[in-house]
Motif scaffolding. Structure first.
Motif, short mmCIF file in Angstrom:
data_model
loop_
_atom_site.label_atom_id
_atom_site.label_comp_id
_atom_site.label_asym_id
_atom_site.label_seq_id
_atom_site.Cartn_x
_atom_site.Cartn_y
_atom_site.Cartn_z
N HIS A 91 0.86 -1.17 0.00
CA HIS A 91 0.00 0.00 0.00
C HIS A 91 0.90 1.22 0.00
O HIS A 91 2.05 1.16 0.43
N CYS A 146 -4.23 6.27 -0.01
CA CYS A 146 -3.35 5.20 -0.50
C CYS A 146 -3.00 5.51 -1.96
O CYS A 146 -3.87 5.83 -2.76
N ASP A 168 -1.37 3.37 -4.08
CA ASP A 168 -1.17 2.17 -4.90
C ASP A 168 -2.53 1.48 -5.05
O ASP A 168 -3.14 1.09 -4.06
N PHE A 169 -2.98 1.30 -6.27
CA PHE A 169 -4.33 0.75 -6.50
C PHE A 169 -4.36 -0.71 -6.05
O PHE A 169 -3.99 -1.63 -6.76
N CYS A 170 -4.83 -0.91 -4.80
CA CYS A 170 -4.58 -2.17 -4.11
C CYS A 170 -5.77 -3.11 -4.08
O CYS A 170 -5.63 -4.29 -3.78
N HIS A 186 -9.82 0.54 -3.34
CA HIS A 186 -8.63 1.39 -3.19
C HIS A 186 -9.01 2.87 -3.06
O HIS A 186 -8.45 3.59 -2.22
N MET A 188 -9.68 4.00 0.31
CA MET A 188 -8.59 3.91 1.29
C MET A 188 -8.01 5.31 1.50
O MET A 188 -7.09 5.74 0.81
CU1 CUA Z 1 -4.11 0.47 -0.36
CU2 CUA Z 1 -4.67 1.45 -2.39
#
Ligand code: CUA
Ligand code: K7E
Length: 668
Positions: free
Chosen positions: A592, A628, A630-632, A636, A639
């Motif tokens: 992340h 966040c 980072d496309f998690c 996402h 987040m």
């Molecule tokens: Cu954790 Cu996007």
């Protein structure tokens, strides 16, 4: 003399001009395409879902980094930050990684990386670590090939332009760092014009701890004030020796293009490090004051530490007779390469018409016979005829720079000015094949080419100029590499691919040596249980926000798809806020990221199980978001969180919540 040199230069320059400007024919013209054989595409095609057979670690030059590619596809997998800050990964921006870039000159955010070399066991690349030098502010780094992260950087004192570095001996006993510029040793304030005889060149031997890879400068040899350009270890029969090319044996300090090109021959310095090691073991050498940083990364605390070292062991050549010799070599040699058997030492005389090949066997005999041609500052100069095996007449080839080898007794040399790779037989010295490259090639790399066991299917040429090979991108076109199949008699050009920064050298290795069966050897996650970072949280219940004067420490967690806490109040203008963020994930490939509006630093990209810190000094009141980066997961975009910033002197108390509750106190 002067006119001869000038005309060599003019010739060289005009040759370069002609070569690099010639291919302006229309797209698809034969000369520009290099006449690819029909099956070249097949040979580099790695089908979707398939893996490359080799890793190539290509230096970034003025990017300061190391890029990881797959061969034969030429696909770029990753840029490992080493000597330069990298906001993509938070390297050099996070509190934990900043110490990696500390030096005796303070925090240095940029470096110039040239020569990666992979650790070896019994003369073969073993895939444990890759070492790389920094040229500008002399340093050597060690990168783990488990995590693909920089684990250690050591500064090299008494050195300047750390170029004849960082090459590894055949059992990874030492990684070597030689200075390009000679300087006052130790540094002092003195007139530049008094250089001759008063500057020295440091050749540093860094011992590698066999288990963890930690480096320590075991000794520095204080050599005459020449320029030490490239180096390579002996191997097999010549294991125990190290060879350094020199130029500017004239010891000129101005208009070097003329003044450092006067001598018809410079030297390859041959250093018997085993003899010096023995001398040092018996108390030889002298500890002298020095000031250099040693930075190490700890995977338990996920934090780097920088320690300033205060002394270094210096060895004077005159005190170790029999350990150091000079081999006359034409002319201002650049590359200094040793073949897989350890018998042939090749000096690539970039201003000479031919390459000089010395014989290790002859060198030993010459030493035994005392076949000397005088000395330089007390170091014996071996007679050229007594050490020379022969020279390679490269035909029209101009500007030889670097040589690599296959297992079939062949050498491959790059020619910068005539833009080609020339294949020749090491024993017969006969030229067997030559192939154009586009254009102005510097180094080349055969996986394992600097070892006893090259893996000789592919050759990568790293080129300085690429005009008309790629779509134009303004005044600068990408630099590039070219992949050749060298398994047959003739070299076959397979592929062009662009590279990051300026590729100087590269190191290559079969993929399974790094990843093991099914990738088992590479690190997938950091175990949360093993995380010893002082601000680590092992669960959301441990997350908290603590004020210490005007410092606010947030111990935060991240997991798909929220932060804990995600609402924070009580921060004031003038505070220094530390976000200590732990990624609680224990799954492969789920980092992340986090960033805070207006933070004067980069985002963090945090690997599973790791804790990382960035700071934020809010300058304006308000309610400010973080998110966040980072496309998690599908959630996402959810987040995210808020920090409320109150005026300086306000009495809004610190509070922190997740879904309205204080984390860890929900059940009350
Ligand atoms: Cu954790 Cu996007
Ligand atoms: Cu020839 Cu720095 Cu090895 Cu570049 S160096 S080409």
């Amino acid at each position: 003399m002067k006119t001869i040199i000038k005309s060599i230069f003019l010739f060289a320059l005009s040759a370069m001009f002609i070569v690099s400007c010639a291919p302006t024919e229309k797209k698809g013209s034969k000369s520009n395409k290099g006449a690819l054989a029909g099956n070249a595409a097949e040979k580099v095609y790695v089908a979707p879902g398939e893996l490359d057979s080799h890793y190539a670690f290509i230096s970034g030059g003025f990017s300061g980094q190391l890029a990881v590619y797959g061969l034969p596809s030429g696909r770029l997998f990753r840029v490992i930050p080493v000597f330069s800050q990298d906001p993509e990964k938070g390297y050099g921006y996070s509190e934990e990684t900043k110490p990696m870039l500390m030096t005796s000159h303070g925090f240095v955010p940029w470096g110039d990386s040239h020569h990666p070399d992979i650790s070896q066991t019994e003369g073969s690349v073993d895939g444990r670590w890759v070492f790389i030098n920094e040229n500008n502010t002399p340093r050597i780094a060690r990168i783990s090939l488990k995590t693909f992260e920089t684990e250690e950087i050591i500064e090299i004192p008494n050195s300047a332009g750390n170029h004849s570095s960082s090459f590894v001996t055949e059992n990874s006993e030492y990684v070597v760092a030689g200075t390009r510029f000679s300087v006052p040793f130790p540094q002092k304030d003195m007139p530049i014009s008094e250089m001759k005889g008063n500057f020295s060149g440091a050749l540093s031997f860094l011992k590698i701890d066999p288990e963890h890879g930690h480096m320590n400068i075991e000794f520095q040899i204080k050599m005459p004030g020449f320029n030490y350009d490239l180096s390579h270890p002996g191997r097999g029969k010549s294991h125990g020796w190290f060879f350094f090319s020199t130029y500017n044996t004239e010891e000129a300090h101005t208009l070097m293009e003329n003044n450092a090109s006067r001598n018809e021959k410079d030297f390859i310095a041959a250093i018997n490090w085993k003899v010096i090691e023995e001398y040092v073991k018996n108390g030889g050498g002298k500890m002298v004051p020095a000031n250099y940083a040693h930075n190490t990364w700890d995977d338990d605390t996920h934090t780097a530490t920088s320690v300033m070292k205060k002394e270094v062991l210096v060895v004077e050549p005159k005190d170790v007779p029999g350990a150091i010799y000079f081999l006359p070599t034409a002319k201002s040699p650049h590359g200094c390469d040793v073949d897989p058997t350890g018998e042939y030492i090749i000096g690539n005389g970039k201003l000479a018409a031919a390459m000089t090949v010395h014989s290790f066997t002859k060198m030993q005999k010459a030493i035994a016979d005392k076949a000397f041609d005088g000395d330089a500052y007390g170091i014996p100069i071996l007679k050229f005829e007594a050490v020379n095996y022969g020279s390679v007449e490269p035909g029209a080839g101009l500007g030889p720079l670097h040589t690599e080898f296959d297992t079939r007794g062949n050498a491959y040399t790059t020619f910068f000015i005539s833009s080609e790779v020339v294949k020749w037989n090491v024993k017969s010295l006969k030229v067997l094949d030559r192939h154009k490259v586009y254009y102005s090639v510097g180094h080349l790399m055969i996986p394992g080419g600097n070892s006893r066991t090259p893996d000789d299917k592919y050759l990568v040429a790293m080129n300085k100029i690429t005009k008309d090979r790629y779509l134009p991108t303004g005044p600068e076109v990408c630099q590039s590499a070219q992949l050749f199949d060298i398994s047959g008699e003739k070299m076959e050009l397979l592929l062009d691919f662009p590279t990051i920064g300026e590729p100087h050298y590269a190191a290559g290795i079969a993929a399974e040596k790094i990843m093991g069966a099914e990738g088992k050897k590479t690190t997938k996650i950091f175990r949360l249980d093993d995380n010893k970072h002082p601000y680590a949280v092992k669960s959301e219940a441990e997350t908290k926000v603590v004020r210490k004067g005007n410092e606010v420490h947030i111990s935060m967690s991240m997991i798909r798809s929220h932060f804990s806490p995600d609402n924070i109040e009580g921060v004031k203008v003038g505070d220094k806020v530390f976000f200590h963020v732990t990624n609680l994930e224990q799954d492969y490939d789920v980092p992340h990221g986090i960033s805070m509006i207006g933070a004067n630093t980069s985002e963090l990209l945090i690997m599973p199980g790791r804790t990382t810190t960035f700071t934020w000094e809010p300058k304006q009141i308000g309610v400010w978001p973080f998110y966040c980066t980072d496309f998690c997961s599908a959630l996402h975009q959810e987040m995210q969180g808020y920090v409320r910033v109150s005026p300086k002197g306000s009495n809004t108390p610190i509070s922190f919540t997740l879904d309205g509750d204080i984390p860890g106190e929900e059940e009350e």
